[in-house]
Write a protein that holds these residues in place. Structure first.
Motif, PDB file in Angstrom:
ATOM      1  N   PHE A  75      -5.587  -3.534  14.016  1.00  0.00           N
ATOM      2  CA  PHE A  75      -5.933  -2.304  14.728  1.00  0.00           C
ATOM      3  C   PHE A  75      -6.039  -1.102  13.800  1.00  0.00           C
ATOM      4  O   PHE A  75      -6.290   0.004  14.253  1.00  0.00           O
ATOM      5  CB  PHE A  75      -4.921  -2.028  15.834  1.00  0.00           C
ATOM      6  CG  PHE A  75      -5.017  -2.997  16.985  1.00  0.00           C
ATOM      7  CD1 PHE A  75      -6.085  -2.937  17.866  1.00  0.00           C
ATOM      8  CD2 PHE A  75      -4.062  -3.976  17.171  1.00  0.00           C
ATOM      9  CE1 PHE A  75      -6.184  -3.829  18.924  1.00  0.00           C
ATOM     10  CE2 PHE A  75      -4.156  -4.861  18.226  1.00  0.00           C
ATOM     11  CZ  PHE A  75      -5.216  -4.804  19.107  1.00  0.00           C
ATOM     12  N   GLY A  76      -5.792  -1.324  12.482  1.00  0.00           N
ATOM     13  CA  GLY A  76      -5.980  -0.212  11.563  1.00  0.00           C
ATOM     14  C   GLY A  76      -4.733   0.096  10.764  1.00  0.00           C
ATOM     15  O   GLY A  76      -3.727  -0.610  10.832  1.00  0.00           O
ATOM     16  N   THR A  77      -4.829   1.161   9.988  1.00  0.00           N
ATOM     17  CA  THR A  77      -3.735   1.530   9.100  1.00  0.00           C
ATOM     18  C   THR A  77      -3.442   3.020   9.258  1.00  0.00           C
ATOM     19  O   THR A  77      -4.358   3.818   9.397  1.00  0.00           O
ATOM     20  CB  THR A  77      -4.143   1.274   7.641  1.00  0.00           C
ATOM     21  OG1 THR A  77      -4.764   0.003   7.585  1.00  0.00           O
ATOM     22  CG2 THR A  77      -2.951   1.279   6.716  1.00  0.00           C
ATOM     23  N   VAL A  78      -2.176   3.367   9.287  1.00  0.00           N
ATOM     24  CA  VAL A  78      -1.826   4.788   9.359  1.00  0.00           C
ATOM     25  C   VAL A  78      -0.895   5.146   8.209  1.00  0.00           C
ATOM     26  O   VAL A  78      -0.184   4.299   7.678  1.00  0.00           O
ATOM     27  CB  VAL A  78      -1.145   5.162  10.705  1.00  0.00           C
ATOM     28  CG1 VAL A  78      -2.144   5.191  11.817  1.00  0.00           C
ATOM     29  CG2 VAL A  78       0.006   4.228  11.008  1.00  0.00           C
ATOM     30  N   GLU A  79      -0.904   6.427   7.854  1.00  0.00           N
ATOM     31  CA  GLU A  79      -0.025   6.925   6.793  1.00  0.00           C
ATOM     32  C   GLU A  79       1.349   7.202   7.374  1.00  0.00           C
ATOM     33  O   GLU A  79       1.471   7.627   8.517  1.00  0.00           O
ATOM     34  CB  GLU A  79      -0.573   8.244   6.239  1.00  0.00           C
ATOM     35  CG  GLU A  79      -1.861   8.121   5.465  1.00  0.00           C
ATOM     36  CD  GLU A  79      -1.650   7.619   4.045  1.00  0.00           C
ATOM     37  OE1 GLU A  79      -0.486   7.313   3.700  1.00  0.00           O
ATOM     38  OE2 GLU A  79      -2.644   7.525   3.302  1.00  0.00           O
ATOM     39  N   SER A  80       2.373   6.948   6.568  1.00  0.00           N
ATOM     40  CA  SER A  80       3.704   7.379   7.003  1.00  0.00           C
ATOM     41  C   SER A  80       4.498   7.768   5.767  1.00  0.00           C
ATOM     42  O   SER A  80       4.037   7.589   4.638  1.00  0.00           O
ATOM     43  CB  SER A  80       4.417   6.265   7.754  1.00  0.00           C
ATOM     44  OG  SER A  80       5.133   5.441   6.864  1.00  0.00           O
ATOM     45  N   ASN A  81       5.679   8.308   5.975  1.00  0.00           N
ATOM     46  CA  ASN A  81       6.535   8.684   4.843  1.00  0.00           C
ATOM     47  C   ASN A  81       6.879   7.487   3.982  1.00  0.00           C
ATOM     48  O   ASN A  81       7.180   7.610   2.808  1.00  0.00           O
ATOM     49  CB  ASN A  81       7.841   9.304   5.354  1.00  0.00           C
ATOM     50  CG  ASN A  81       7.564  10.614   6.056  1.00  0.00           C
ATOM     51  OD1 ASN A  81       6.520  11.222   5.822  1.00  0.00           O
ATOM     52  ND2 ASN A  81       8.470  11.011   6.918  1.00  0.00           N
ATOM     53  N   GLU A  82       6.857   6.333   4.595  1.00  0.00           N
ATOM     54  CA  GLU A  82       7.241   5.119   3.862  1.00  0.00           C
ATOM     55  C   GLU A  82       6.025   4.379   3.324  1.00  0.00           C
ATOM     56  O   GLU A  82       6.079   3.196   3.052  1.00  0.00           O
ATOM     57  CB  GLU A  82       8.021   4.185   4.784  1.00  0.00           C
ATOM     58  CG  GLU A  82       9.293   4.796   5.303  1.00  0.00           C
ATOM     59  CD  GLU A  82      10.076   3.810   6.139  1.00  0.00           C
ATOM     60  OE1 GLU A  82      10.386   2.722   5.630  1.00  0.00           O
ATOM     61  OE2 GLU A  82      10.352   4.133   7.297  1.00  0.00           O
ATOM     62  N   GLY A  83       4.902   5.067   3.247  1.00  0.00           N
ATOM     63  CA  GLY A  83       3.695   4.433   2.745  1.00  0.00           C
ATOM     64  C   GLY A  83       2.780   4.107   3.898  1.00  0.00           C
ATOM     65  O   GLY A  83       2.905   4.692   4.985  1.00  0.00           O
ATOM     66  N   LYS A  84       1.915   3.169   3.679  1.00  0.00           N
ATOM     67  CA  LYS A  84       0.948   2.861   4.731  1.00  0.00           C
ATOM     68  C   LYS A  84       1.530   1.837   5.711  1.00  0.00           C
ATOM     69  O   LYS A  84       2.303   0.967   5.318  1.00  0.00           O
ATOM     70  CB  LYS A  84      -0.334   2.316   4.107  1.00  0.00           C
ATOM     71  CG  LYS A  84      -1.076   3.400   3.374  1.00  0.00           C
ATOM     72  CD  LYS A  84      -2.485   3.028   3.100  1.00  0.00           C
ATOM     73  CE  LYS A  84      -3.177   4.237   2.475  1.00  0.00           C
ATOM     74  NZ  LYS A  84      -4.585   3.993   2.237  1.00  0.00           N
TER      75      LYS A  84
END
Lengths: 234, 506
Positions: B487-496
Motif C-alpha cells: 500500500f506504499g511507504t511513509v516517512e517516520s522518525n524511525e525511517g521509512k
C-alpha cells in the motif's frame, strides 16, 4: 440450551388492587360508567410498550354479597372483561381488610415486587363501620379498625392509595383516612364524566410508573390537569 | 394552569393556529404530538405542573437559546441538525416547541427488550433483527454523535435508550427530547437524567473519602457543575454495555433476586460493576459470561475505566473519541461464526468460543485483511525490502489492523486501516474475497489517498516475481495465496515504513 433460555428475565411486578363498591346505591349509570372506564384502563395497560414494572391487577368488589374477588392478582389478558352489577350494603371495612391481607402475603406480593397501588371507588358510607355517624371526628374515623390496621401494616401501609368518592352522600373523611397522604387528593365525582376522568388519571399515573426507569417511585399525575378544581379534595 | 391538551386541540405558534395530531409519546416531562398541518413536524408540550412561573420563564428562555443554536447550526449546514431534534419554534401559550419529526427511527428500547415469553424461533428472529453487528454500528454512531454535541460546547444531559432513535433501514441515529441539552455554565437544571444511566456525580456529590483520596475539594462540585461531557459519556457507556450484554452494568444476580430498593441502589452505581475483577456482585447470563467473545480487550478496558476507575472520578473516564475508535475498530473484527453463522468478535491470538449456546465452537478460520507496518532500517532500498524481498533488512513489523472479510461481501477500507488516523471520512477502497477455494480476491483503491507517501507510485499489488502494479479504481482480481498488497511507504522518525497487506486465515 437456547438463546431464549439464557435471556429470560423475571421482570418486577407492579401490583394494582382495585376495590370497587358494587352496593345497591351504585346501581344504574354509576356502575355502568365504572364498567366502561375499567375496560379502557385494561386496554391501556395491555398496550404499554416496554414496561419495566409489569402491571398485575386484582379486582375486588364489595357489596351486599360481601367481598368478591373478581380477579386475583394476575396479568391482564384479553379475556378480562368485567361487568359489575350493584346490590346491597357497603362492607368497605371488609374490602380494606382483604387487600391488606393480600399485600401482607408474600406469596401474592413478593419482596421483589414494586410498591403496590390500591384504588378505592365508593359512593357511600361503609355499612360495616360500627356506630358510624356524621358527627365523628377525623381521628375517630382513622381509628376505625380496618383503616388503623391498614396504616400500621408494615407492608400495606407503604402502598400508594388513590380514591374516588361518587355522589353527594360520601363521607370524604373516610376516603381521606384511606388515602392517608396529604399530597394525594381525593377525587369527588359528581357526574359520570369525572368517573371516566378518574380512571384515566389512575391509568396515566400507573402507566408512567410502569414505563419509568424506577417504577418503585410513586408517580401521581397532576390532578388539576384532569379535574375541575371543585372535584379535588386535599 | 392550562388544561391538558388532546389530539384535535388547537395551539398557537407565532399567532397562527395549528392542530395537534396523534399523540406520539408521553412521559413525566410532557407529551409529543404530530402536527396536523405539517406532517414533517412534531410538537412537544412540556408539563409545567409543579413549576413556578419564574421556572417556566427560565425554561422558556432555555428553549429559545437552544432553538437559536439549532438555527445557527442549520445555517452553517452542520449535519448535526439532522441527528439532533433541536427545538425550532416556541409555542405561544404553552411551554413547548416544534421540532422535526423523525419518522423512520425506532427507539433504542427495541434493541433491549426481547419479546416476552417468546419461543426460541421468535427470540432468534428478534435477535437477528438486532444483530451484534448492528448493535456495534449503533454504539459507534452514538459516540460519534455525542462527540459532535460536545464539540459544539453542549452537554446532552439525559441520555437514555428512550431518547435515542435508530434508523430502521439506513444507518444512523437521532436524539430526541433535546430540551435538557445545556452548556457547562448553564444555570438551567431540569431533568438531570434517567435512573440506571445517570452518572453517580449527577445524582449525588462525590463521596468524601473519594475526594480525599484524589485530593479534591468536595465542596467544589455544584449540582450544575456535575453535569459534564463526562456524565454524558458515563450514560452512553451504560447504554453501550446494555446493548452488548442486555444487562445493566451494576445489577448482579443478588440485586435481581432482591427488593426494588436493592435495584435502586444498583441503578445509582452503589454496587460493584458486575465485571469488576473479584466482585461478589456477579451476573450469570449469556452475554456477560461470553463478554470476551463479543468485545475486544480495548473495549473491556474502556468499560473498566468508566465503571471502576472513573465511577466517582469523571476525569478518569475515557473520552467519547476513545469509545468511538475502539468500537469502530471492533467492527472490523465482527464476523459470522464459521459453524453457526452468528456474529462474534474474531481476534487473532485469542481462544474465544462462539457465544451461541447451541454452538460454542472455537472462533477461528476466518479470512482477514491484515495490514502490517514494516519499519525498514535501510531507507535507500525501500521497495526491495517490502517484506518479501531479499534486499534490505526488516527491522520490525507491527500489525496495524485486522479486518474480517466475509466471502462474497465487500469490505470497505478506511484510512485507519493503514495508519494511525482519527478520520471518520469516506472509504478509501474496498476489498472482496470472490472465491475462497480458488483464493481469489478483488481490490480497488482510490488513487492519491495516502497523503505523505514517499513513493505513491508503488501503491499496488506486488508479487514475489512481478514488480508493483498500480492499483486501478476498477476492482483488480488477484490470488491472495501468493500475492501481498503493497500500500506504499511513509516517512517516520524511525525511517521509512512500508504498509503491507495480506489476506490470511485467522
Amino acid at each position: 440450551m437456547k438463546f431464549a433460555d439464557y435471556m429470560k428475565k423475571e421482570g418486577r411486578v407492579l401490583p394494582v388492587f382495585l376495590l370497587v363498591d358494587t352496593s345497591g346505591s351504585m346501581r344504574g349509570e354509576k356502575i355502568e360508567s365504572v364498567n366502561v372506564a375499567l375496560k379502557e384502563m385494561l386496554l391501556a395497560f395491555r398496550n404499554i410498550e416496554h414496561p419495566k414494572g409489569l402491571i398485575r391487577l386484582s379486582v375486588i368488589a364489595f357489596s351486599g354479597k360481601g367481598i368478591e374477588t373478581i380477579k386475583p392478582l394476575s396479568e391482564i389478558s384479553e379475556k378480562d372483561n368485567f361487568s359489575f352489577s350493584a346490590e346491597g350494603g357497603t362492607p368497605m371495612g371488609q374490602a380494606i381488610n382483604e387487600v391488606k391481607k393480600l399485600i401482607e402475603d408474600e406469596n401474592i406480593v413478593g419482596s421483589r415486587d414494586y410498591t403496590p397501588t390500591i384504588v378505592l371507588i365508593s359512593d357511600g358510607m361503609p355499612t360495616d363501620f360500627p356506630n358510624y355517624n356524621h358527627n365523628m371526628t377525623y381521628d375517630e374515623i382513622v381509628n376505625w379498625d380496618p383503616l388503623k390496621e391498614l396504616n400500621s401494616s408494615s407492608r400495606a401501609s407503604k402502598a400508594t392509595r388513590l380514591a374516588m368518592g361518587i355522589g353527594a352522600d360520601m363521607d370524604s373523611r373516610i376516603l381521606r383516612g384511606f388515602i392517608n397522604n396529604e399530597n394525594i387528593p381525593l377525587i369527588k365525582a359528581r357526574d359520570n364524566l369525572t368517573i371516566a376522568r378518574f380512571f384515566k388519571w389512575v391509568t396515566m399515573s400507573i402507566s408512567v410508573r410502569s414505563r419509568s426507569a424506577n417504577p418503585n417511585k410513586v408517580v401521581i399525575e397532576e390532578p388539576s390537569l384532569m379535574f375541575n378544581d371543585e372535584d379535588i379534595l386535599f | 394552569m392550562s388544561p391538558i391538551k388532546n389530539t384535535g386541540d388547537t395551539i398557537l405558534i407565532n399567532a397562527h393556529a395549528y392542530t395537534l395530531g396523534d399523540l406520539l409519546g408521553s412521559g413525566l416531562e410532557g407529551s409529543v404530538y404530530a402536527m396536523k398541518e405539517h406532517p414533517s413536524k412534531a410538537i412537544k408540550i412540556i408539563d409545567t405542573s409543579g413549576m413556578k412561573s419564574e421556572e417556566i420563564e427560565k425554561a422558556r428562555e432555555h428553549l429559545r437559546w437552544l432553538s437559536h443554536i439549532g438555527t445557527e447550526r442549520r445555517n452553517a449546514k452542520d449535519d448535526i441538525v439532522h441527528r439532533v431534534a433541536f427545538p425550532q419554534i416556541l409555542l405561544d401559550d404553552e411551554l413547548g416547541y416544534t421540532m422535526n419529526r423523525i419518522k423512520e427511527g425506532e427507539s433504542l428500547e427495541g434493541f433491549l427488550n426481547p419479546p416476552q415469553n417468546a419461543t426460541d424461533d421468535e427470540f432468534n428472529t428478534w435477535y437477528k433483527q438486532y444483530s451484534l453487528k448492528r448493535r456495534f454500528q449503533t454504539i459507534v454512531d452514538m459516540f460519534n454523535l455525542v462527540r459532535d454535541i460536545h464539540i459544539n460546547g453542549l452537554i446532552f444531559t439525559d441520555l437514555s435508550p428512550r431518547n435515542i432513535l435508530v434508523g430502521k433501514e439506513t444507518r444512523g441515529i437521532c436524539l430526541i427530547d433535546t430540551d435538557n441539552m445545556r452548556n457547562r455554565t448553564d444555570e438551567y437544571v431540569n431533568t438531570m437524567g434517567t435512573p440506571g444511566y445517570m452518572a453517580p456525580e449527577v445524582w449525588a456529590s462525590i463521596p468524601e473519602d473519594e475526594c480525599k483520596k484524589n485530593h479534591l475539594d468536595p465542596t467544589q462540585f455544584s449540582i450544575m457543575g456535575r453535569l459534564s461531557p463526562e456524565s454524558d459519556i458515563y450514560s452512553l457507556a451504560a447504554i453501550a454495555f446494555e446493548l452488548l450484554t442486555m444487562e445493566k452494568p451494576f445489577i448482579g444476580d443478588d440485586v435481581i433476586k432482591g427488593t426494588p430498593d436493592d435495584e435502586e441502589c444498583a441503578m445509582r452505581g452503589l454496587t460493584d460493576y458486575i465485571l469488576k475483577p473479584g466482585t461478589k456482585n456477579k451476573r450469570d447470563s449469556l452475554f456477560v459470561n461470553m463478554f470476551a467473545s463479543i468485545t475486544t480487550k480495548e473495549i473491556r478496558d474502556l468499560f473498566n475505566r468508566t465503571f471502576v476507575d472513573g465511577l466517582y472520578m469523571p476525569a478518569l473516564r475515557p473520552s467519547d473519541e476513545e469509545f468511538y475508535e475502539a468500537f469502530s475498530k471492533a467492527l472490523d473484527h465482527i464476523g459470522k461464526c464459521t459453524n453457526c453463522g452468528e456474529y462474534n468478535i474474531f481476534e487473532s491470538g485469542t481462544e474465544n468460543i462462539c457465544f451461541n449456546p447451541g454452538c460454542m465452537k472455537p472462533l477461528k478460520g476466518k479470512l482477514a485483511l491484515r495490514v502490517f507496518l514494516t519499519f525498514l532500517d535501510n531507507p535507500n532500498k525501500t521497495m526491495a525490502a517490502s517484506g518479501v524481498g531479499a534486499e534490505g533488512k526488516i527491522n520490525k513489523t507491527y500489525l496495524m489492523s485486522e479486518t474480517i472479510i466475509e466471502v462474497g461481501e465487500e469490505k470497505m477500507l478506511y484510512y485507519r486501516h493503514f495508519q494511525e488516523s482519527r478520520d471518520r471520512g469516506k472509504p478509501v477502497g474496498k476489498i472482496k474475497v470472490v472465491d475462497q477455494d480458488a483464493h481469489y480476491a478483488e481490490i480497488s483503491m482510490k488513487t492519491g489517498v495516502f497523503n505523505g507517501l514517499t513513493d505513491p507510485e508503488f501503491i499496488g499489488i506486488k508479487t514475489r516475481t512481478i514488480k508493483a502494479i498500480p492499483l486501478e479504481r476498477e476492482p483488480m482480481r488477484f490470488n491472495y495465496s501468493n500475492i501481498e498488497l503493497g500500500f506504499g511507504t511513509v516517512e517516520s522518525n524511525e525511517g521509512k515504513i512500508q504498509i503491507i497487506g495480506r489476506i490470511e486465515v485467522i
